[in-house]
Design an enzyme around this catalytic site. Structure first.
Site, PDB file in Angstrom:
ATOM      1  N   ASP A   1     -17.232 -25.697 -17.233  1.00 23.49           N
ATOM      2  CA  ASP A   1     -18.360 -25.473 -16.340  1.00 23.49           C
ATOM      3  C   ASP A   1     -17.874 -26.138 -14.927  1.00 23.49           C
ATOM      4  O   ASP A   1     -18.793 -26.600 -14.176  1.00 23.49           O
ATOM      5  CB  ASP A   1     -19.660 -25.838 -16.752  1.00 23.49           C
ATOM      6  CG  ASP A   1     -20.179 -24.968 -17.689  1.00 23.49           C
ATOM      7  OD1 ASP A   1     -19.724 -23.899 -17.935  1.00 23.49           O
ATOM      8  OD2 ASP A   1     -21.305 -25.424 -18.306  1.00 23.49           O
TER       9      ASP A   1
ATOM     10  N   HIS B   1       2.994 -39.462 -30.273  1.00 22.95           N
ATOM     11  CA  HIS B   1       3.052 -38.419 -29.273  1.00 22.95           C
ATOM     12  C   HIS B   1       2.346 -38.617 -27.800  1.00 22.95           C
ATOM     13  O   HIS B   1       2.307 -37.842 -27.016  1.00 22.95           O
ATOM     14  CB  HIS B   1       2.322 -37.246 -30.005  1.00 22.95           C
ATOM     15  CG  HIS B   1       2.848 -35.781 -29.244  1.00 22.95           C
ATOM     16  ND1 HIS B   1       1.611 -35.005 -28.766  1.00 22.95           N
ATOM     17  CD2 HIS B   1       3.609 -34.987 -29.222  1.00 22.95           C
ATOM     18  CE1 HIS B   1       2.377 -33.935 -28.227  1.00 22.95           C
ATOM     19  NE2 HIS B   1       3.512 -34.147 -28.492  1.00 22.95           N
TER      20      HIS B   1
ATOM     21  N   LYS C   1       1.873 -40.002 -24.092  1.00 23.31           N
ATOM     22  CA  LYS C   1       2.413 -40.406 -22.835  1.00 23.31           C
ATOM     23  C   LYS C   1       1.691 -41.213 -21.827  1.00 23.31           C
ATOM     24  O   LYS C   1       0.548 -40.629 -21.434  1.00 23.31           O
ATOM     25  CB  LYS C   1       2.652 -38.817 -21.898  1.00 23.31           C
ATOM     26  CG  LYS C   1       3.912 -37.911 -22.771  1.00 23.31           C
ATOM     27  CD  LYS C   1       3.069 -37.029 -23.894  1.00 23.31           C
ATOM     28  CE  LYS C   1       4.012 -36.096 -24.490  1.00 23.31           C
ATOM     29  NZ  LYS C   1       3.522 -35.261 -25.654  1.00 23.31           N
TER      30      LYS C   1
ATOM     31  N   LYS D   1      -1.542 -29.313 -21.363  1.00 23.05           N
ATOM     32  CA  LYS D   1      -2.872 -29.281 -22.379  1.00 23.05           C
ATOM     33  C   LYS D   1      -4.118 -29.790 -21.601  1.00 23.05           C
ATOM     34  O   LYS D   1      -4.228 -30.709 -21.422  1.00 23.05           O
ATOM     35  CB  LYS D   1      -2.734 -30.339 -23.525  1.00 23.05           C
ATOM     36  CG  LYS D   1      -1.486 -30.143 -24.363  1.00 23.05           C
ATOM     37  CD  LYS D   1      -0.192 -31.284 -23.728  1.00 23.05           C
ATOM     38  CE  LYS D   1       0.798 -31.460 -24.651  1.00 23.05           C
ATOM     39  NZ  LYS D   1       1.580 -30.323 -25.325  1.00 23.05           N
TER      40      LYS D   1
ATOM     41  N   ASP E   1       1.059 -52.886 -13.750  1.00 23.25           N
ATOM     42  CA  ASP E   1       0.138 -53.976 -13.202  1.00 23.25           C
ATOM     43  C   ASP E   1      -1.254 -53.951 -13.550  1.00 23.25           C
ATOM     44  O   ASP E   1      -2.063 -54.569 -12.800  1.00 23.25           O
ATOM     45  CB  ASP E   1       0.200 -54.089 -11.636  1.00 23.25           C
ATOM     46  CG  ASP E   1       1.541 -54.647 -10.954  1.00 23.25           C
ATOM     47  OD1 ASP E   1       2.442 -55.039 -12.062  1.00 23.25           O
ATOM     48  OD2 ASP E   1       2.058 -54.131 -10.033  1.00 23.25           O
TER      49      ASP E   1
ATOM     50  N   HIS F   1       3.239 -26.190 -20.886  1.00 26.12           N
ATOM     51  CA  HIS F   1       3.148 -27.537 -21.916  1.00 26.12           C
ATOM     52  C   HIS F   1       1.796 -28.143 -21.497  1.00 26.12           C
ATOM     53  O   HIS F   1       1.581 -29.062 -22.329  1.00 26.12           O
ATOM     54  CB  HIS F   1       4.386 -28.260 -21.555  1.00 26.12           C
ATOM     55  CG  HIS F   1       4.733 -29.266 -22.870  1.00 26.12           C
ATOM     56  ND1 HIS F   1       4.465 -30.598 -22.589  1.00 26.12           N
ATOM     57  CD2 HIS F   1       4.736 -29.096 -24.264  1.00 26.12           C
ATOM     58  CE1 HIS F   1       4.598 -31.178 -23.749  1.00 26.12           C
ATOM     59  NE2 HIS F   1       4.848 -30.295 -24.585  1.00 26.12           N
TER      60      HIS F   1
END
Length: 495
Positions: free
Chosen positions: A420, A232, A234, A415, A239, A413
């Site tokens: 603070d 899952h 991404k 997350k 380089d 979508h």
């Protein structure tokens, strides 16, 4: 003679009946024992027991398919060897003292210590960090960086969906490969199944781009490995200096799931430069070696460039990989610690709100001890099961004083967690059991107030496009909805 024949048939049926009955009870007993002796939460164990006793045979089969975290024996052995090797690589990385953070804010200090203890590596510096929350800007930035790549381009994605901007990314990747840049892609077998079968993949491979199908869906392995265990993450690495991570898959929202009538997917990606890319690449190199057997690790960040990162105003970051065999349970510990660290304000965005009991209680406790807690979730999501399971937590959260915002501008979508205004967590982890305990995920933790302000601006914009859910309004919902919510609440540990 005929009477003896029918008598023999009757005896045979009785024998078969008893064999099936004994086999049934053996299966139920075996699965029950496995559920009780596995280390799992009580709600999870109770949910599985309910399934196998309500729908006995089918429930037992479902448990054997999805109830245990099984990997192939060869993969388990290979993973252990590779991650032991990764620890040695991390030790080598420690020789580059300039790239590590030495001081953290009081809010982040315990979290960075936790990650260093669990993962063997502390926080690293980043020269530049930008939050990209417009998909067109994300894709344009990625394309520009690919066009400037000289050595390597490496990516991991759960979903790679053709169309729109994604096709342009394919074009520039092919051009990069043709000019000698090493291109490696890890794509999840389930999330990217349509793309992996497309003509584009054949063309990319012919140009020299290496594409690996992670956690291959194979009917022959159905009882050897959980089919819902997914890659899952991404990630984009260029380089060994530029890194991207966040919630966005390799998709153009204008072309993705247009028929679902839930609006475009809303995501963010973080673009980073500097030593943090080396930390991310250790994760990629391990994933690559697990899938292919090829060791692609090379020297980390060039210390000759460290004249910039010695300044005190650089970003302090921590890359947190999670999943089977990778500091198991660490992301759950990190989220709990982050929530309990909040003193003034806690803002959370997640598409799927099915938290563990520990996280739910931590959120409610934070609100009850005076922290302003905001949770932003999409009003419309792509999973009916998760929709009802999420709603089952609303009452407890609202009674604790948590403000729930239902985003109406598409499928939110993103997350993210902001503590603070100082500590930020962004990545691929949803607040559900699959992300917390099952899938291979990645989270970026940033200890920087300026970054926190940028994230808060995005979160505040989400709130402006949301409807606040009030306790009085929620209490008036029909009883048939409450029954459905309670039903799915019982199964929430399995979602």
């Amino acid at each position: 003679m005929l009477i003896n024949f029918f008598s023999s048939i009757e005896v045979l049926f009785v024998i078969i009946k008893w064999i099936l009955l004994l086999g049934y009870w053996w299966l139920i007993t075996e699965v029950t024992i496995r559920i009780l002796f596995k280390r799992r939460t009580v709600p999870s164990a109770m949910a599985w027991l309910l399934i196998i006793y309500v729908v006995p045979f089918i429930g037992a089969i479902i448990y054997l398919l999805l109830g245990e975290l099984n990997l192939e024996k060869k993969r388990i052995k290979r993973s252990k060897i590779i991650w032991i090797s990764a620890l040695k690589k991390i030790k080598k990385l420690k020789n580059y003292k300039e790239i590590f953070t030495t001081k953290n804010s009081h809010i982040a200090r315990s979290l960075f210590r936790l990650c260093k203890h669990r993962q063997g590596i502390g926080g690293v510096k980043s020269e530049k960090i930008n939050i990209l929350n417009d998909p067109d800007n994300v894709m344009q930035s990625v394309i520009n960086d690919i066009n400037l790549a000289k050595i390597s381009i490496e990516m991991i994605f759960y979903i790679w969906h053709p169309g729109g901007w994604t096709n342009y990314v394919v074009e520039v990747l092919i051009k990069a490969a043709n000019r000698g840049v090493k291109c490696r892609l890890i794509l999840d077998s389930a999330g990217s199944k349509n793309f992996l079968k497309s003509i584009q993949v054949k063309i990319m491979r012919k140009s020299g781009i290496k594409i690996v199908e992670a956690l291959n869906l194979n009917i022959l392995q159905i009882f050897l490995r959980r089919m819902d265990l997914r890659q899952h993450r991404k990630m984009i690495l260029i380089d060994n200096y530029i890194g991207y991570t966040g919630s966005m898959n390799m998709i153009d929202p204008k072309f993705f799931k247009k028929n679902r009538k839930i609006g475009e997917w809303i995501d963010i990606m973080i673009r980073m430069e500097g030593p943090v890319a080396s930390a991310m690449r250790i994760i990629f190199s391990c994933d690559w070696e697990i899938e292919t057997g090829e060791n692609i690790f090379y020297a980390p960040y060039d210390t000759k460039k460290c004249n910039i990162i010695k300044k005190d105003n650089n970003y302090k970051t921590q890359v947190i990989p999670s999943g089977p065999g990778v500091s198991e349970g660490v992301i759950h510990q990190v989220l709990l610690t982050a929530i309990y660290s909040a003193k003034k304000i806690l803002i959370m965005t997640t598409p799927y709100l099915v938290p563990s009991d520990d996280i739910l209680h931590a959120i409610c406790t934070a609100s009850q001890r005076g922290v302003s807690v905001y949770i932003i979730i999409p009003k419309f999501i792509d999973s009916i099961l998760v929709k009802w399971a999420s709603r089952s937590f609303f009452s407890e959260l609202l009674h604790a004083g948590v403000l729930i915002y239902q985003f109406e501008g598409g499928l939110l979508h993103t997350k993210s967690i902001l503590v603070d205004d100082q500590l930020s967590l962004v990545g691929t982890v949803n607040l559900d059991m699959r992300s917390l305990w099952l899938n291979f995920e990645i989270t970026l933790m940033v200890d920087n107030r300026n970054f926190g302000k940028k994230l808060k601006k995005i979160q505040t914009n989400y709130m402006s496009l949301s409807k606040v859910l009030h306790l009085k309004e929620w209490s008036k919902r029909p009883y048939w909805k409450r029954i459905i919510e309670r039903f799915f609440y019982f199964f929430s540990p399995l979602l």
